[in-house]
Enzyme design. Structure first.
Site, PDB file in Angstrom:
ATOM      1  N   MET A  83       0.894  -1.256   0.140  1.00 28.29           N
ATOM      2  CA  MET A  83      -0.005   0.053   0.010  1.00 28.29           C
ATOM      3  C   MET A  83       0.979   1.503  -0.632  1.00 28.29           C
ATOM      4  O   MET A  83       1.699   1.469   0.574  1.00 28.29           O
ATOM      5  CB  MET A  83      -0.771   0.172   1.324  1.00 28.29           C
ATOM      6  CG  MET A  83      -1.768  -1.419   1.081  1.00 28.29           C
ATOM      7  SD  MET A  83      -3.410  -1.365   2.491  1.00 28.29           S
ATOM      8  CE  MET A  83      -4.032   0.168   2.088  1.00 28.29           C
TER       9      MET A  83
ATOM     10  N   GLU B 129      -5.607  -2.800  -9.060  1.00 29.02           N
ATOM     11  CA  GLU B 129      -6.689  -3.564  -7.992  1.00 29.02           C
ATOM     12  C   GLU B 129      -6.545  -4.722  -8.333  1.00 29.02           C
ATOM     13  O   GLU B 129      -7.745  -5.170  -8.081  1.00 29.02           O
ATOM     14  CB  GLU B 129      -7.757  -2.840  -7.232  1.00 29.02           C
ATOM     15  CG  GLU B 129      -7.735  -1.683  -6.706  1.00 29.02           C
ATOM     16  CD  GLU B 129      -6.879  -1.306  -5.733  1.00 29.02           C
ATOM     17  OE1 GLU B 129      -6.445  -2.011  -4.521  1.00 29.02           O
ATOM     18  OE2 GLU B 129      -6.445   0.566  -4.893  1.00 29.02           O
ATOM     19  N   GLY B 130      -5.267  -4.938  -9.014  1.00 32.24           N
ATOM     20  CA  GLY B 130      -6.101  -6.185  -9.315  1.00 32.24           C
ATOM     21  C   GLY B 130      -5.835  -7.436  -8.399  1.00 32.24           C
ATOM     22  O   GLY B 130      -6.274  -8.705  -9.264  1.00 32.24           O
ATOM     23  N   GLN B 131      -5.229  -7.404  -7.342  1.00 29.66           N
ATOM     24  CA  GLN B 131      -5.434  -8.306  -6.358  1.00 29.66           C
ATOM     25  C   GLN B 131      -6.629  -9.068  -6.434  1.00 29.66           C
ATOM     26  O   GLN B 131      -7.552  -9.501  -5.820  1.00 29.66           O
ATOM     27  CB  GLN B 131      -5.061  -7.583  -4.746  1.00 29.66           C
ATOM     28  CG  GLN B 131      -5.787  -6.813  -3.826  1.00 29.66           C
ATOM     29  CD  GLN B 131      -6.076  -5.965  -4.452  1.00 29.66           C
ATOM     30  OE1 GLN B 131      -4.754  -5.259  -5.747  1.00 29.66           O
ATOM     31  NE2 GLN B 131      -5.929  -4.658  -3.823  1.00 29.66           N
TER      32      GLN B 131
ATOM     33  N   CYS C  88       8.661   0.717   5.184  1.00 30.12           N
ATOM     34  CA  CYS C  88       8.064   0.544   6.225  1.00 30.12           C
ATOM     35  C   CYS C  88       8.179   2.161   6.454  1.00 30.12           C
ATOM     36  O   CYS C  88       8.578   2.758   6.797  1.00 30.12           O
ATOM     37  CB  CYS C  88       8.885  -0.026   6.914  1.00 30.12           C
ATOM     38  SG  CYS C  88       8.084  -0.919   8.619  1.00 30.12           S
TER      39      CYS C  88
ATOM     40  N   CYS D  53      10.413   2.160   9.882  1.00 28.07           N
ATOM     41  CA  CYS D  53      11.406   2.256   9.526  1.00 28.07           C
ATOM     42  C   CYS D  53      11.999   2.344   7.980  1.00 28.07           C
ATOM     43  O   CYS D  53      10.690   2.545   7.207  1.00 28.07           O
ATOM     44  CB  CYS D  53      12.788   0.660  10.078  1.00 28.07           C
ATOM     45  SG  CYS D  53      11.812  -0.509   8.959  1.00 28.07           S
TER      46      CYS D  53
ATOM     47  N   GLU E 276     -11.476  -6.445   3.294  1.00 30.30           N
ATOM     48  CA  GLU E 276     -12.018  -5.627   4.127  1.00 30.30           C
ATOM     49  C   GLU E 276     -11.420  -3.572   3.497  1.00 30.30           C
ATOM     50  O   GLU E 276     -10.497  -3.734   3.773  1.00 30.30           O
ATOM     51  CB  GLU E 276     -12.276  -5.060   5.474  1.00 30.30           C
ATOM     52  CG  GLU E 276     -12.743  -4.458   6.355  1.00 30.30           C
ATOM     53  CD  GLU E 276     -12.614  -4.222   7.364  1.00 30.30           C
ATOM     54  OE1 GLU E 276     -13.151  -3.777   8.449  1.00 30.30           O
ATOM     55  OE2 GLU E 276     -12.126  -5.663   8.124  1.00 30.30           O
ATOM     56  N   ILE E 277     -12.402  -3.164   2.912  1.00 29.54           N
ATOM     57  CA  ILE E 277     -11.498  -2.023   1.901  1.00 29.54           C
ATOM     58  C   ILE E 277     -11.535  -1.050   3.032  1.00 29.54           C
ATOM     59  O   ILE E 277     -12.296  -0.373   3.753  1.00 29.54           O
ATOM     60  CB  ILE E 277     -12.909  -1.584   0.716  1.00 29.54           C
ATOM     61  CG1 ILE E 277     -13.250  -2.734   0.182  1.00 29.54           C
ATOM     62  CG2 ILE E 277     -12.099  -0.224  -0.116  1.00 29.54           C
ATOM     63  CD1 ILE E 277     -11.845  -3.280  -0.509  1.00 29.54           C
ATOM     64  N   GLY E 278      -9.936  -0.224   2.538  1.00 31.42           N
ATOM     65  CA  GLY E 278      -9.421   0.477   3.815  1.00 31.42           C
ATOM     66  C   GLY E 278      -8.718   1.089   2.960  1.00 31.42           C
ATOM     67  O   GLY E 278      -7.812   0.477   2.756  1.00 31.42           O
TER      68      GLY E 278
END
Length: 193
Positions: free
Chosen positions: A11, A86-88, A143, A146, A169-171
């Site tokens: 993300m 959003e191919g996943q 990350c 870090c 769960e779209i967020g």
């Protein structure tokens, strides 16, 4: 020869803005693109590809029964490129339809998406994209805790990391964070850099 590209990243890795940039570049050259996005992702409205930097455009929503190949084939003017965000969230049949667009219509397809879910497992769409794509490219980000490369997605509920529950769960940033492996398994308190 057209190819199927899968460009994945955690993300906030700039996947959607890269898709929007590719679409813009094609259109600036007078070439037609078709943009698709799964209907399940309704954060910015169904049929919208939107970047967190504030740029968006309309797209053709993909539902469970959508035949992407038939939609592209039915176009009066053949597109020069097909882009999917959003191919996943794609299903196996959607990935097969994308391969047909490449192989039978000779149109390049570029798909952007996540590699893994917050349970550290491949999404259905990702699994089939990895097995069918001609080219697989990683879009990197760091990350939130870090400066290591983010390779995992950490999900939060009530400020606490969770590793079980509904897979989809779209967020946004309030629910998920991109983290390195170390901080996935040993997340610090919610204070992020």
């Amino acid at each position: 020869m057209a190819q199927l590209y899968f460009r994945y990243g955690a993300m906030n890795a700039s996947k959607s803005i890269q898709l929007l940039t590719v679409a813009h570049n094609y259109e600036q050259s007078g070439k037609k693109v078709m943009v698709f996005t799964p209907a399940i992702d309704d954060r910015f409205g169904v049929g919208k590809v939107a970047s967190r930097v504030g740029i968006s455009r309309d797209a053709i929503p993909i539902g469970n029964d959508t035949d992407i190949f038939a939609i592209v084939l039915g176009e009066a003017e053949k597109p020069h490129c097909v882009l999917v965000d959003e191919g996943q969230f794609l299903h196996r049949q959607h990935v097969k339809q994308l391969t047909l667009i490449v192989d039978e219509l000779d149109i390049p397809v570029i798909v952007y998406g996540l590699l893994k879910n917050f349970k550290n497992e491949l999404f259905e769409g990702t699994q089939y994209l990895l097995s069918e794509a001609d080219k697989i490219e990683e879009i990197k980000t760091v990350c939130v805790f870090c400066n290591k490369k983010a390779t995992h997605i950490l999900k939060y509920k009530n400020g606490q990391p969770v590793y079980t529950g509904e897979t989809i769960e779209i967020g946004g940033n309030d629910t998920y964070s991109s983290v390195c492996r170390q901080h996935y398994y040993h997340p610090p308190a919610m204070e992020r850099k």
